[in-house]
Scaffold this motif. Structure first.
Motif, mmCIF file in Angstrom:
data_model
loop_
_atom_site.group_PDB
_atom_site.id
_atom_site.type_symbol
_atom_site.label_atom_id
_atom_site.label_comp_id
_atom_site.label_asym_id
_atom_site.label_seq_id
_atom_site.Cartn_x
_atom_site.Cartn_y
_atom_site.Cartn_z
ATOM 1 N N PRO A 1 0.832 -1.213 0.000
ATOM 2 C CA PRO A 1 0.000 0.000 0.000
ATOM 3 C C PRO A 1 0.862 1.257 0.000
ATOM 4 O O PRO A 1 1.952 1.278 0.587
ATOM 5 C CB PRO A 1 -0.788 -0.133 1.307
ATOM 6 N N LYS A 2 0.387 2.294 -0.651
ATOM 7 C CA LYS A 2 1.171 3.522 -0.810
ATOM 8 C C LYS A 2 1.563 4.135 0.526
ATOM 9 O O LYS A 2 2.605 4.794 0.639
ATOM 10 C CB LYS A 2 0.386 4.546 -1.645
ATOM 11 N N ASP A 3 0.737 3.926 1.559
ATOM 12 C CA ASP A 3 1.023 4.527 2.859
ATOM 13 C C ASP A 3 1.796 3.590 3.784
ATOM 14 O O ASP A 3 2.001 3.901 4.964
ATOM 15 C CB ASP A 3 -0.265 4.974 3.541
ATOM 16 N N ALA A 4 2.237 2.458 3.268
ATOM 17 C CA ALA A 4 3.000 1.514 4.096
ATOM 18 C C ALA A 4 4.337 2.129 4.508
ATOM 19 O O ALA A 4 5.007 2.776 3.704
ATOM 20 C CB ALA A 4 3.232 0.209 3.340
ATOM 21 N N PRO B 1 -0.245 -3.407 9.181
ATOM 22 C CA PRO B 1 -1.392 -2.569 9.562
ATOM 23 C C PRO B 1 -1.668 -2.535 11.067
ATOM 24 O O PRO B 1 -2.196 -1.546 11.575
ATOM 25 C CB PRO B 1 -2.557 -3.231 8.815
ATOM 26 N N LYS C 1 5.355 -8.485 -0.814
ATOM 27 C CA LYS C 1 3.893 -8.495 -0.794
ATOM 28 C C LYS C 1 3.368 -9.829 -0.267
ATOM 29 O O LYS C 1 2.388 -9.867 0.489
ATOM 30 C CB LYS C 1 3.369 -8.252 -2.208
ATOM 31 N N ASP D 1 1.025 -10.011 2.946
ATOM 32 C CA ASP D 1 -0.318 -10.602 2.871
ATOM 33 C C ASP D 1 -0.493 -11.753 3.859
ATOM 34 O O ASP D 1 -1.558 -11.918 4.459
ATOM 35 C CB ASP D 1 -0.596 -11.121 1.455
#
Length: 304
Positions: free
Chosen positions: A233-236, A264, A294, A298
């Protein structure tokens, strides 16, 4: 009976954890085939359970990943203030084929503070800055002594960037295993203050302020947007350092990215991905790193 059920539940949870990691390892192994070379991976949850590996104890050329232990060595010594000025001689500049904004701005040499050199080396991946810091740290011997002092065996530093430029043999002499690299990265984790939590933080090899500095520089770095960060995610939050070699006769010695990634739920995992001796193009090599990061993200986001 109640105790037995609890034990069985714990055992089942442990088995599930092992099974999940085995499944993830198989997934990573399949992704690695796309590199047409050697791929080494080690990832480990911080303050949690779980690890996954592929060729985790093999040697891989570090390239610019070496800039992290170099910077940590200088900070650990405590001999230099961040605002202390260091003179950079012309003969310390890396050759034109290597990345060095400092050299580009100071073709005959110049002056920079320790803080500026660390930012150039760690965030911008400046070869000249790294070599000057290595000199300040006591040369390759000084950096290696620091690495040895924190009981990391499978990481060796012998040459400066200038010394291993255009030398396939020498660039392989600055090497690390993925597992050893993660051990070093774990020194950059943050710990809660004892007064607020009652927890006792382990003895730091560098100060909390220096950890914050390196974490910031390794987060703000513009390098490697298509590697560990590529499919997240772009905000990771990704605290990382890349490493890259040139391509000779269709083979690329090193395409690397290593770092700490925030899940998260606020927990981190440390990960090192090395793609070595690859005949794939750059887009494919970087995609292998991105797909592996990724896959770990995940798999571990739901269970940790």
């Amino acid at each position: 009976a109640d105790n037995s059920n609890t034990t069985n539940a714990n055992s089942n949870a442990a088995l599930q954890s092992v099974s999940t990691d085995a499944e993830l390892a198989k997934q990573i192994e399949e992704i690695a085939k796309e590199a047409n070379g050697r791929v080494g991976v080690y990832a480990e949850m911080i303050d949690g359970e779980g690890n996954v590996s592929l060729n985790a104890d093999e040697r891989f050329s570090m390239q610019s990943v070496v800039k992290v232990p170099i910077a940590m060595t200088v900070l650990n010594e405590g001999k230099y203030r961040l605002d202390q000025k260091i003179t950079v001689a012309k003969d310390e500049l890396v050759p034109d084929g290597m990345h060095s904004p400092f050299r580009d701005k100071n073709p005959t040499g110049g002056v920079a503070t320790v803080g500026e050199l660390i930012e150039l080396a760690v965030s911008v991946s400046d070869g000249t800055a790294a070599d000057v810091l290595q000199r300040v740290a006591g040369g390759a011997t000084g950096v290696q002594s620091f690495i040895d002092s924190v009981n990391i065996d499978a990481m060796k530093v012998k040459y400066t960037h200038k010394e291993f430029s255009n030398s396939p043999e020498r660039q392989n002499e600055n090497w690390a295993s993925p597992r050893a690299t993660v051990a070093l990265l774990k020194e950059l984790q943050e710990y809660p203050e004892e007064k607020n939590t009652g927890l006792v933080a382990p003895l730091r090899i560098i100060s909390a302020d220096d950890v914050k500095l390196l974490r910031r520089l390794m987060t703000e770095t513009p390098t490697g947007p298509n590697r560990l960060k590529g499919m997240l995610p772009k905000d990771a939050v990704v605290i990382h350092k890349t490493g890259s070699s040139g391509t000779v006769n269709g083979k690329t010695v090193a395409t690397n990215d290593v770092g700490l990634i925030k899940l998260p739920n606020g927990k981190y995992f440390a990960i090192a991905v090395f793609v070595g001796d690859s005949t794939a193009d750059e887009k494919t090599r970087e995609a292998v790193i991105a797909k592996i990061a990724k896959a770990v993200w995940d798999k571990w986001s739901p269970i940790n």
